[in-house]
Design a protein around this motif. Structure first.
Motif, short mmCIF file in Angstrom:
data_model
loop_
_atom_site.label_atom_id
_atom_site.label_comp_id
_atom_site.label_asym_id
_atom_site.label_seq_id
_atom_site.Cartn_x
_atom_site.Cartn_y
_atom_site.Cartn_z
N LYS A 48 -24.10 1.91 6.72
CA LYS A 48 -23.11 0.94 7.21
C LYS A 48 -23.73 -0.46 7.37
CE LYS A 48 -19.85 4.12 9.17
NZ LYS A 48 -19.56 5.03 10.28
N VAL A 49 -25.01 -0.49 7.76
CA VAL A 49 -25.70 -1.78 7.84
C VAL A 49 -25.79 -2.40 6.44
CG1 VAL A 49 -27.88 -2.93 8.42
CG2 VAL A 49 -27.02 -1.08 9.87
N TRP A 50 -26.12 -1.55 5.47
CA TRP A 50 -26.20 -1.99 4.07
C TRP A 50 -24.89 -2.67 3.66
CZ3 TRP A 50 -29.53 -2.34 -0.02
CH2 TRP A 50 -28.96 -2.44 -1.30
N HIS A 51 -23.76 -2.05 4.03
CA HIS A 51 -22.45 -2.63 3.68
C HIS A 51 -22.15 -3.88 4.51
CE1 HIS A 51 -21.46 0.55 0.98
NE2 HIS A 51 -21.41 1.49 1.91
N LYS A 52 -22.50 -3.81 5.81
CA LYS A 52 -22.15 -4.91 6.70
C LYS A 52 -22.72 -6.24 6.22
CE LYS A 52 -23.04 -6.70 11.35
NZ LYS A 52 -23.71 -6.48 12.64
N TYR A 53 -24.00 -6.22 5.80
CA TYR A 53 -24.65 -7.47 5.39
C TYR A 53 -24.48 -7.74 3.89
CZ TYR A 53 -26.50 -7.67 10.07
OH TYR A 53 -26.60 -7.74 11.44
N ASP A 54 -23.63 -6.95 3.23
CA ASP A 54 -23.37 -7.14 1.81
C ASP A 54 -24.68 -7.24 1.02
OD1 ASP A 54 -21.91 -7.53 -0.53
OD2 ASP A 54 -21.81 -9.70 -0.28
N CYS A 55 -25.60 -6.32 1.30
CA CYS A 55 -26.92 -6.35 0.67
C CYS A 55 -26.80 -6.32 -0.86
CB CYS A 55 -27.77 -5.17 1.13
SG CYS A 55 -27.93 -5.08 2.92
N ILE A 56 -25.74 -5.62 -1.32
CA ILE A 56 -25.57 -5.47 -2.77
C ILE A 56 -25.16 -6.79 -3.42
CG2 ILE A 56 -23.11 -4.83 -3.02
CD1 ILE A 56 -24.38 -2.31 -4.59
N GLY A 57 -24.82 -7.79 -2.59
CA GLY A 57 -24.49 -9.12 -3.12
C GLY A 57 -25.70 -9.82 -3.73
N CYS A 58 -26.90 -9.34 -3.43
CA CYS A 58 -28.12 -9.89 -4.05
C CYS A 58 -28.94 -8.78 -4.71
CB CYS A 58 -29.01 -10.58 -3.02
SG CYS A 58 -28.30 -12.10 -2.37
N HIS A 59 -29.12 -7.66 -3.99
CA HIS A 59 -30.00 -6.59 -4.47
C HIS A 59 -29.25 -5.62 -5.38
CE1 HIS A 59 -33.38 -7.45 -1.77
NE2 HIS A 59 -32.46 -7.83 -0.90
N THR A 60 -30.01 -4.67 -5.94
CA THR A 60 -29.39 -3.52 -6.59
C THR A 60 -29.86 -2.27 -5.85
OG1 THR A 60 -31.24 -3.43 -8.16
CG2 THR A 60 -29.23 -4.50 -8.92
N ILE A 61 -29.07 -1.20 -5.99
CA ILE A 61 -29.49 0.10 -5.45
C ILE A 61 -29.07 1.14 -6.49
CG2 ILE A 61 -27.39 0.61 -4.09
CD1 ILE A 61 -29.56 1.49 -1.87
N PHE A 62 -29.94 2.05 -6.83
CA PHE A 62 -29.77 2.92 -7.99
C PHE A 62 -29.53 2.05 -9.24
CE2 PHE A 62 -27.93 5.95 -4.67
CZ PHE A 62 -29.13 6.64 -4.53
N GLY A 63 -30.04 0.84 -9.21
CA GLY A 63 -29.91 -0.06 -10.36
C GLY A 63 -28.58 -0.78 -10.46
#
Lengths: 223, 453
Positions: A48-63
């Motif tokens: 949920k923290v991952w989603h809250k800070y929109d981490c995927i807006g810069c990083h990748t996860i599982f590519g």
């Protein structure tokens, strides 16, 4: 081919493909939990923290993601958690040239996020990301005890020598010029923050005196 | 204006090209942030969210505008309810504005993205479908109103044409495939599994169906080509798009924690995905050659054929180069994917919507003749710039794959040092692309406003 048969081919063919997808999806859903560790409350809170800070807006996860910052799937596998936590709380005090801004994350959120990233690092991803061929080819090829220790403890996860290695910690290419004192290195390896205030590097106090000396000597040869 | 309903199409087209402009402006900011992460008041994640969300929304609005037009033309009737369509347009505009405002607030104050009823208030933190759950519901309502209105129009007139069937079928499929993105799962693997259902089955499934239907419609409208022949090829193309595309979904299931058999399924089916796209190119050329009709709307035809070609090159070729698991293992998650994303969206959907606007606008406004040179200028500025943007990013991706993935250099080192020239080129050509978009927006707005000739 008449229009009608083309139409039927399109409708029924697509339906068959979609049914095949549903069958494969059901089968896949049955296997996913076995291919990953158990999801604890902490892992879920971290997601949920991952989603809250929109981490995927810069990083990748599982590519998958935004390709602007490193992939996080195996982030906790190589980098020390202590470093990662300090970095999450305030990236630029740890690494002044970091592109990542301070997001106002709490300590608890950082711990949860690291638990989540611990979970992703243990998912069976069919061996992705693959080990770089150069790293595999040169593994264990060090000459001398100091260099072997440098490899054994994966110092290159955070430090670079001649362009190879991570950027989390300082570049060690010329560290022998900057820090020629072997004793300084020994003290630093035993307890980094005692010589560099605010350091995020973990202590390597479990090394024997002989190992510490060998590693320190190796570092002073880097010029 | 033949039908009052066409005013709705004009509204959608106007909103569509304006959002396109927003998308490209934030795109340039994003490109500069690759060199200077602190370049703008909003961080990269917010800028990128705006860049890709604006893209999806303006394309959808373009599709809606086009569909309202196609349905009235094919049914030879006004829409079932013009007020409902008007309401649907304004509701969409207001909802989109609210979502964008939310992204900006969250970008400035990350803590504002609080948890409400188990979901995030401002940003779901899931790529492409960042819109929060309350907005998802509004989007679904808007799309349902839109579909209901179109279906009622068709039912009212009972003119079931092939183009309408595939177009509305594609739009229904699109609406249904939004649903797998609307629930929370604790497992990140399952999260990504369902997320790909939305993203992949949109752009490589339902959207390609819509593209095939609009391609047939445009070729008929521009050239007066035989509807029956067009319909037959449309069925074959759509069929092949779905045969290869539905199970081609497997190419996203190689490395996310899913079983190994997806490597076979994804590798096999997605390798075939370029075939229907090539067929569309052949279809466009064949129809143009065979009809030999004098074409008044040259820019419309030009864009239609260009769409078919770049759909094949961007979605087909740039996709297939890294679709085999043996290759994808090394390229997955690198700039190669970004390059493919840019050319695929440009060829498959940007040119499609720009084409349908140029094909339908003159007829909506009863313009027998109009100055087409601006359309050509805009096309060349955009296309040449996009080709160089994609070549720059492809270069960056190749360097990244080699240095980071094969040799093991650090991600940040490769990005900051070795790929710097590529980022500079990309930003420069981004400005070139912006010039093309500005010409397009000016031209479309002046055509929308111009009195009938």
């Amino acid at each position: 081919m008449s229009n009608n048969s083309a139409k039927n081919l399109f409708i029924y063919g697509s339906l068959i493909c979609f049914i095949a997808l549903i069958v494969l999806t059901i089968d896949t859903m049955g296997t996913l939990d076995k291919r990953a560790p158990e999801i604890t409350e902490k892992v879920d809170a971290g997601k949920k923290v991952w989603h809250k800070y929109d981490c995927i807006g810069c990083h990748t996860i599982f590519g998958n993601g935004s390709y602007f910052a490193p992939d996080m799937t195996k982030a906790t596998e190589r980098k020390p958690k202590g470093y990662l936590k300090k970095f999450l709380l305030d990236p630029r005090t740890i690494k002044p040239d970091a592109a990542m801004p301070r997001l106002g994350m709490s300590e608890e959120e950082a711990d949860d996020l690291l638990a989540f990233l611990d979970w992703t690092s243990k998912v069976d991803t069919n061996n992705w990301p693959p080990k770089p061929v150069l790293a595999v080819a040169t593994a264990g090829r060090g000459s001398g005890q100091g260099q072997m220790l440098f490899q054994k403890h994966d110092c290159a996860a955070c430090h670079q020598i001649q362009g190879l290695g991570g950027t989390a910690g300082p570049d060690l290419t010329n560290v022998g010029n900057r820090r020629p004192d072997i004793d300084w290195h020994i003290r630093h390896l035993k307890d980094p923050s005692s010589v560099v205030s605010g350091s995020a590097m973990p202590a390597f106090a479990n090394l024997t005196d002989e190992e510490l000396k060998a590693l320190a000597e190796y570092l002073t040869t880097l010029k | 204006m033949k039908y009052q309903s066409h005013q709705i199409s004009l509204n959608f087209y106007t909103a569509s090209v304006l959002l396109f402009l927003v998308q490209v402006l934030v795109g340039i900011i994003a490109a500069l942030q690759f060199m200077w992460p602190d370049f703008f008041i909003l961080n990269f994640n917010t800028i990128r969210t705006l860049h890709i969300n604006a893209l999806v929304v303006w394309l959808l609005m373009g599709m809606m505008g086009a569909t309202y037009y196609v349905v009235t033309e094919e049914s030879e009737s006004e829409l079932w309810s013009i007020p409902m369509a008007q309401f649907q347009f304004w509701a969409t505009v207001i909802a989109v504005t609210a979502v964008v405002a939310g992204y900006i607030v969250m970008g400035l104050y990350p803590q504002a993205n609080m948890e409400v009823f188990g979901t995030r208030l401002l940003n779901e933190g899931r790529e492409y479908i960042e819109a929060p759950r309350w907005a998802d519901v509004l989007i679904v309502v808007s799309v349902l109103l839109f579909l209901f209105n179109c279906f009622m129009t068709v039912l009212k007139t009972r003119k079931f044409t092939a183009v309408q069937g595939v177009l509305l079928g594609g739009l229904t499929f699109l609406a249904l495939m939004y649903l797998p993105g609307m629930f929370y799962t604790k497992s990140m693997v399952k999260d990504q599994f369902w997320w790909w259902w939305v993203v992949h089955l949109w752009v490589e499934g339902s959207w390609e169906m819509i593209a095939a239907a609009l391609l047939a419609f445009m070729l008929h409208k521009l050239l007066g080509a035989d509807v029956k022949v067009l319909a037959k090829w449309m069925y074959i193309e759509t069929g092949l798009v779905l045969f290869t595309g539905i199970l081609g979904l497997g190419h996203h299931y190689y490395w996310i924690g899913t079983p190994k058999y997806w490597l076979w399924v994804g590798g096999f089916f997605s390798s075939l995905e370029p075939i229907p796209l090539l067929l569309m190119v052949w279809d466009a050329f064949r129809t143009t050659r065979e009809t030999r009709a004098p074409v008044q709307n040259r820019i419309g035809l030009y864009l239609t054929v260009a769409h078919a070609i770049f759909n094949f090159v961007g979605a087909g070729l740039w996709g297939v180069i890294h679709t085999l698991p043996q290759v994808n293992k090394w390229t997955h998650g690198t700039q190669i994917t970004t390059a493919h994303g840019h050319l695929a969206f440009y060829g498959a959907y940007v040119l499609l919507i720009v084409a349908i606007i140029y094909v339908t606008l003159p007829s909506i406004r009863n313009l027998k003749e109009f100055n087409q040179s601006r359309g050509f200028q805009s096309f060349w500025w955009m296309t040449i710039s996009m080709v160089f943007i994609v070549l720059s990013i492809t270069g960056a991706g190749m360097v990244q794959t080699y240095l980071e993935r094969l040799l093991g250099l650090d991600y940040v080192t490769v990005k900051a040092s070795y790929n710097l020239w590529f980022w500079i080129f990309r930003a420069i050509f981004g400005v070139g692309f912006l010039v093309g978009v500005l010409i397009l927006v000016k031209d479309v707005l002046s055509l929308v406003r111009r009195p009938a000739s």
